[in-house]
Scaffold this motif. Sequence first.
Motif, PDB file in Angstrom:
ATOM      1  N   VAL A  17      38.743  56.110  36.616  1.00 39.43           N
ATOM      2  CA  VAL A  17      37.316  56.387  36.718  1.00 39.43           C
ATOM      3  C   VAL A  17      37.038  56.911  38.118  1.00 39.43           C
ATOM      4  O   VAL A  17      37.545  56.353  39.104  1.00 39.43           O
ATOM      5  N   PRO A  18      36.241  57.987  38.279  1.00 38.19           N
ATOM      6  CA  PRO A  18      35.968  58.513  39.612  1.00 38.19           C
ATOM      7  C   PRO A  18      35.381  57.435  40.514  1.00 38.19           C
ATOM      8  O   PRO A  18      34.510  56.686  40.123  1.00 38.19           O
ATOM      9  N   CYS A  19      35.856  57.352  41.734  1.00 35.69           N
ATOM     10  CA  CYS A  19      35.392  56.345  42.681  1.00 35.69           C
ATOM     11  C   CYS A  19      34.075  56.804  43.300  1.00 35.69           C
ATOM     12  O   CYS A  19      33.958  57.948  43.746  1.00 35.69           O
ATOM     13  N   PRO A  20      33.051  55.932  43.374  1.00 35.40           N
ATOM     14  CA  PRO A  20      31.756  56.314  43.917  1.00 35.40           C
ATOM     15  C   PRO A  20      31.773  56.424  45.436  1.00 35.40           C
ATOM     16  O   PRO A  20      30.831  56.928  46.025  1.00 35.40           O
ATOM     17  N   LEU A  21      32.792  55.939  46.095  1.00 38.74           N
ATOM     18  CA  LEU A  21      32.875  56.031  47.542  1.00 38.74           C
ATOM     19  C   LEU A  21      34.007  56.964  47.940  1.00 38.74           C
ATOM     20  O   LEU A  21      34.924  57.222  47.177  1.00 38.74           O
ATOM     21  N   LEU A  22      33.948  57.453  49.137  1.00 37.71           N
ATOM     22  CA  LEU A  22      35.043  58.250  49.658  1.00 37.71           C
ATOM     23  C   LEU A  22      36.289  57.388  49.756  1.00 37.71           C
ATOM     24  O   LEU A  22      36.212  56.168  49.905  1.00 37.71           O
ATOM     25  N   ALA A  23      37.450  58.034  49.692  1.00 36.85           N
ATOM     26  CA  ALA A  23      38.710  57.282  49.700  1.00 36.85           C
ATOM     27  C   ALA A  23      38.817  56.403  50.934  1.00 36.85           C
ATOM     28  O   ALA A  23      39.275  55.263  50.863  1.00 36.85           O
ATOM     29  N   ARG A  24      38.379  56.915  52.085  1.00 36.84           N
ATOM     30  CA  ARG A  24      38.479  56.136  53.311  1.00 36.84           C
ATOM     31  C   ARG A  24      37.596  54.899  53.244  1.00 36.84           C
ATOM     32  O   ARG A  24      37.992  53.802  53.653  1.00 36.84           O
ATOM     33  N   ASP A  25      36.385  55.060  52.708  1.00 39.73           N
ATOM     34  CA  ASP A  25      35.472  53.928  52.577  1.00 39.73           C
ATOM     35  C   ASP A  25      36.023  52.902  51.596  1.00 39.73           C
ATOM     36  O   ASP A  25      35.902  51.691  51.814  1.00 39.73           O
ATOM     37  N   ALA A  26      36.617  53.386  50.493  1.00 44.50           N
ATOM     38  CA  ALA A  26      37.178  52.481  49.495  1.00 44.50           C
ATOM     39  C   ALA A  26      38.332  51.684  50.080  1.00 44.50           C
ATOM     40  O   ALA A  26      38.448  50.477  49.866  1.00 44.50           O
ATOM     41  N   ALA A  27      39.188  52.369  50.837  1.00 44.76           N
ATOM     42  CA  ALA A  27      40.321  51.678  51.452  1.00 44.76           C
ATOM     43  C   ALA A  27      39.847  50.646  52.456  1.00 44.76           C
ATOM     44  O   ALA A  27      40.409  49.547  52.558  1.00 44.76           O
ATOM     45  N   SER A  28      38.799  50.967  53.187  1.00 42.11           N
ATOM     46  CA  SER A  28      38.253  50.034  54.165  1.00 42.11           C
ATOM     47  C   SER A  28      37.653  48.814  53.484  1.00 42.11           C
ATOM     48  O   SER A  28      37.847  47.677  53.938  1.00 42.11           O
ATOM     49  N   ALA A  29      36.936  49.053  52.370  1.00 42.07           N
ATOM     50  CA  ALA A  29      36.344  47.940  51.627  1.00 42.07           C
ATOM     51  C   ALA A  29      37.428  47.043  51.044  1.00 42.07           C
ATOM     52  O   ALA A  29      37.297  45.808  51.046  1.00 42.07           O
ATOM     53  N   ARG A  30      38.493  47.649  50.551  1.00 47.21           N
ATOM     54  CA  ARG A  30      39.601  46.872  49.987  1.00 47.21           C
ATOM     55  C   ARG A  30      40.280  46.023  51.066  1.00 47.21           C
ATOM     56  O   ARG A  30      40.596  44.851  50.850  1.00 47.21           O
ATOM     57  N   PHE A 266      33.518  39.471  43.308  1.00 45.69           N
ATOM     58  CA  PHE A 266      32.492  40.046  42.425  1.00 45.69           C
ATOM     59  C   PHE A 266      31.642  41.070  43.184  1.00 45.69           C
ATOM     60  O   PHE A 266      31.345  42.154  42.654  1.00 45.69           O
ATOM     61  N   ASP A 267      31.226  40.749  44.404  1.00 46.84           N
ATOM     62  CA  ASP A 267      30.427  41.691  45.190  1.00 46.84           C
ATOM     63  C   ASP A 267      31.182  43.008  45.359  1.00 46.84           C
ATOM     64  O   ASP A 267      30.617  44.101  45.226  1.00 46.84           O
ATOM     65  N   TYR A 268      32.452  42.894  45.661  1.00 45.75           N
ATOM     66  CA  TYR A 268      33.286  44.084  45.814  1.00 45.75           C
ATOM     67  C   TYR A 268      33.343  44.876  44.505  1.00 45.75           C
ATOM     68  O   TYR A 268      33.184  46.101  44.488  1.00 45.75           O
ATOM     69  N   GLY A 269      33.572  44.190  43.397  1.00 48.76           N
ATOM     70  CA  GLY A 269      33.701  44.866  42.113  1.00 48.76           C
ATOM     71  C   GLY A 269      32.451  45.608  41.701  1.00 48.76           C
ATOM     72  O   GLY A 269      32.520  46.696  41.114  1.00 48.76           O
ATOM     73  N   PHE A 270      31.299  45.044  42.020  1.00 45.55           N
ATOM     74  CA  PHE A 270      30.044  45.695  41.649  1.00 45.55           C
ATOM     75  C   PHE A 270      29.689  46.858  42.578  1.00 45.55           C
ATOM     76  O   PHE A 270      28.837  47.669  42.243  1.00 45.55           O
ATOM     77  N   SER A 271      30.358  46.947  43.730  1.00 47.21           N
ATOM     78  CA  SER A 271      29.994  47.982  44.691  1.00 47.21           C
ATOM     79  C   SER A 271      30.982  49.129  44.766  1.00 47.21           C
ATOM     80  O   SER A 271      30.617  50.231  45.178  1.00 47.21           O
ATOM     81  N   VAL A 272      32.240  48.881  44.403  1.00 44.64           N
ATOM     82  CA  VAL A 272      33.239  49.922  44.587  1.00 44.64           C
ATOM     83  C   VAL A 272      34.348  49.770  43.562  1.00 44.64           C
ATOM     84  O   VAL A 272      34.675  48.659  43.142  1.00 44.64           O
ATOM     85  N   LYS A 273      34.935  50.892  43.185  1.00 38.64           N
ATOM     86  CA  LYS A 273      36.115  50.884  42.335  1.00 38.64           C
ATOM     87  C   LYS A 273      37.274  51.394  43.168  1.00 38.64           C
ATOM     88  O   LYS A 273      37.425  52.592  43.386  1.00 38.64           O
ATOM     89  N   ALA A 274      38.083  50.511  43.646  1.00 38.40           N
ATOM     90  CA  ALA A 274      39.200  50.883  44.514  1.00 38.40           C
ATOM     91  C   ALA A 274      40.398  51.295  43.695  1.00 38.40           C
ATOM     92  O   ALA A 274      40.569  50.852  42.563  1.00 38.40           O
ATOM     93  N   PRO A 275      41.274  52.148  44.251  1.00 36.10           N
ATOM     94  CA  PRO A 275      42.529  52.478  43.559  1.00 36.10           C
ATOM     95  C   PRO A 275      43.341  51.222  43.302  1.00 36.10           C
ATOM     96  O   PRO A 275      43.341  50.301  44.117  1.00 36.10           O
ATOM     97  N   VAL A 276      44.043  51.203  42.167  1.00 44.62           N
ATOM     98  CA  VAL A 276      44.844  50.041  41.803  1.00 44.62           C
ATOM     99  C   VAL A 276      46.286  50.262  42.224  1.00 44.62           C
ATOM    100  O   VAL A 276      46.911  51.232  41.813  1.00 44.62           O
ATOM    101  N   PRO A 277      46.850  49.365  43.068  1.00 47.01           N
ATOM    102  CA  PRO A 277      48.259  49.515  43.444  1.00 47.01           C
ATOM    103  C   PRO A 277      49.152  49.486  42.213  1.00 47.01           C
ATOM    104  O   PRO A 277      48.864  48.793  41.240  1.00 47.01           O
ATOM    105  N   ALA A 278      50.246  50.239  42.246  1.00 51.07           N
ATOM    106  CA  ALA A 278      51.141  50.319  41.087  1.00 51.07           C
ATOM    107  C   ALA A 278      51.636  48.953  40.658  1.00 51.07           C
ATOM    108  O   ALA A 278      51.745  48.658  39.479  1.00 51.07           O
TER     109      ALA A 278
END
Length: 342
Positions: A17-30, A266-278
Amino acid sequence: MAKRWILGACALSTLLVPCPLLARDAASARAALDARVQAEAALLLDAATGEILYARRPNAQHPPASTVKLLTALIVWEATGLKGEVKVDLSDTRVEPSHVPLRAGETVPVRDLVTALLVGSANDTAMALGRHVAGSHEAFMRLMNQRARELGCRDSIFKNPNGLPAPGQYTTCRDMMVIFQHVLAVPELRRICALPAYTLNTAAGTRRVRNHNKLLGVYPGMGPAKTGWTVASRHTYAASASRGGRDLLLVLLKSPNKWNDARAIFDYGFSVKAPVPAEAKVAAAAPSAPASGPSRAGYVVQRGDTLSAIARRHGVSVASLVETNRIHDPHQLQPGMRILIP
């Protein structure tokens, strides 16, 4: 109703699913979430798509504590539809708190015991329900592990129906997620898991029992859940939350503080969809439609049952039961056997 997905054992790709945040922001949130979460194992899923939003060692084996009661409740529902009554045996009462407490010889409705099991996390109700369904505590444990394998739970072994410490008893976030999803697919069990409190009447008197889930009514969107804790397992948790039309499912094992971990994840899940490690990818497979009652989910033979009685109860013929289950000797039914209802 939105289609729900249940984890399976096959190796399929997760939905992208397309991530709503930029990759850098998603990685930082993760990275920020990883720093906050203390649980040794965790798994967060989007209930509608089956997409993994967060995972930490989802296949690591840990003691389940009282989350194992989800599987106990599921098996009891499949066998009884929450109908009938249980006569309590002295052996059912010989457990540590939490307990009702039940008293030997009293008779309690199955529905009340299942409610006490899921809301009050009563250990004696787990013992009484298991023995009632399978004929003995030992037979229920065989049934419990068989049902877990049928659901695709390959990395779990259960030693008792209540989650009290036992050598060699363990599960994984992945396996417990499978069990939790099947429980949520049963409307009656889903409703019970979300009850804030209930009133229980037994021989010990009338008591008001509150749900052990401290986030219910506190965390926005908190839904059905099952808590667990022992010294060995630390905090365990299977929980669902809804916000903005999205349902998320979470399983935690061996957490020092499940309340803090659950809020953060839960807060993280509702705010961002991060890439899933293999390493964390877990397959998703579409389930069959939820059964409307025990007859569609199969039936667990109880003490005193005969094929003719089972056939009458479910509105089918003895011949169809024999053919469907390839029964060679109708007189050899044993308590705890699982048969399919055509």
